[in-house]
Design an enzyme around this catalytic site. Sequence first.
Site, mmCIF file in Angstrom:
data_model
loop_
_atom_site.group_PDB
_atom_site.id
_atom_site.type_symbol
_atom_site.label_atom_id
_atom_site.label_comp_id
_atom_site.label_asym_id
_atom_site.label_seq_id
_atom_site.Cartn_x
_atom_site.Cartn_y
_atom_site.Cartn_z
ATOM 1 N N ASP A 27 39.236 34.179 49.037
ATOM 2 C CA ASP A 27 40.521 34.842 48.818
ATOM 3 C C ASP A 27 40.475 35.779 47.616
ATOM 4 O OD1 ASP A 27 41.008 31.678 49.436
ATOM 5 O OD2 ASP A 27 42.219 32.947 50.736
ATOM 6 N N GLU A 287 35.546 34.753 54.579
ATOM 7 C CA GLU A 287 35.818 36.130 54.982
ATOM 8 C C GLU A 287 35.098 37.153 54.126
ATOM 9 O OE1 GLU A 287 39.622 39.193 55.226
ATOM 10 O OE2 GLU A 287 39.930 37.106 55.780
#
Length: 391
Positions: A27, A287
Amino acid sequence: MLSTTSSQAPHAISLALFCKVVDNYGDIGICWRLARQLQKEHGVVVTLWVDDLKSFQRICPEVATACETQEIQGVVVRHWRDQDGVFGVADIPDIVIEFFACNIPPGYIKAMSECAPRPVWLNLEGLTAETWVEGCHTLPSPHPQLPLTKYFFFPGFNQRTGGLQIESGLTERRDAFLADPRAAAGFLAQFGVTEAETAALKVSLFCYPQAPITDLFAAWGDGDHAVTCLVPEGVATDAVQAFLGRTPVAGAHATQGALTVRVLPFVPQPDYDKLLWACDLNFVRGEDSFVRAQLAGKPFVWHIYPQDENLHHIKLKAFLAIYKAATPAMQAMMLTWNGAFTEQTDMATRWPLLAAELPQLADLSMEWRQQLLANGDLTSNLLKFAASVRK
């Protein structure tokens, strides 16, 4: 209260980015890249609100974990402690981004509603290849009580989404690094990687603890070709410690059979890119490293962030359905690595099949990279959309 606007750039666009750290580094990795790119390439005055400064410090050593407010590389960083706080119109920038529906403070939202004009409010969503996002990208969501509208902004793999974070000059830096035969060896040497280890198949390992790491180590160690596995400190701790026979601190290393495992320190984001470029195969997770591996143009195996009821398997299969380098062996490896393969097979079976395909995968990875670059840059696309809404 520190305003998100700045006297040093009175006419610049101002922006606040809220980040709640869930995936340790993914994040904040995404948000820090976005904040730096907005400031450096577009002259945006950025305030990054983040709730976990210790995780932030692992990827940006300049972060002072005891500071409430600090400026790092031109970005104002604020420690987001809670949902309390009284905010005024002067505290609100032109654009407000909440990453992955992190729920910004109610007082901040109220101040947003009192602005004239009101800020552009975006929810920057997580990356997925699922096709439904194409219909939800840029959709408005009116606030139930206040005169505000939030817009959903989805990164993605095609031009019907916001694209991926691709900073200016990335391709030139990568190509220059790979064009110099001494660059990779010199970069890895600073971590103690020897010439023999550099000459072996080099693999970076970044994964969650659930991955079948021990089985993979066994397959590498029993193989016919030397493998050098480079793993950041704090990753796969139990499996790495068992292999090393000692605490896996940075600098620790051991060799068993054909496998050498070497522990690296966590490095700043620009150096992590170099690690991906220097390796022949990259295991990545979440991610941020997932995207960087694709932009590196090297074969990679993705460990997707685990979700309840195995919902992450749906996202994994959606990506494999579009991924140009998803050869049969790569698909089987990714599914096995994520516990999503229906057949009971182990790494002793999977690894030789994947290793045999690495030359083909290298070419396909470059083709996929070119396809992603053609889709444009998420940061530029986001600012264009914000400008269209603000008119």
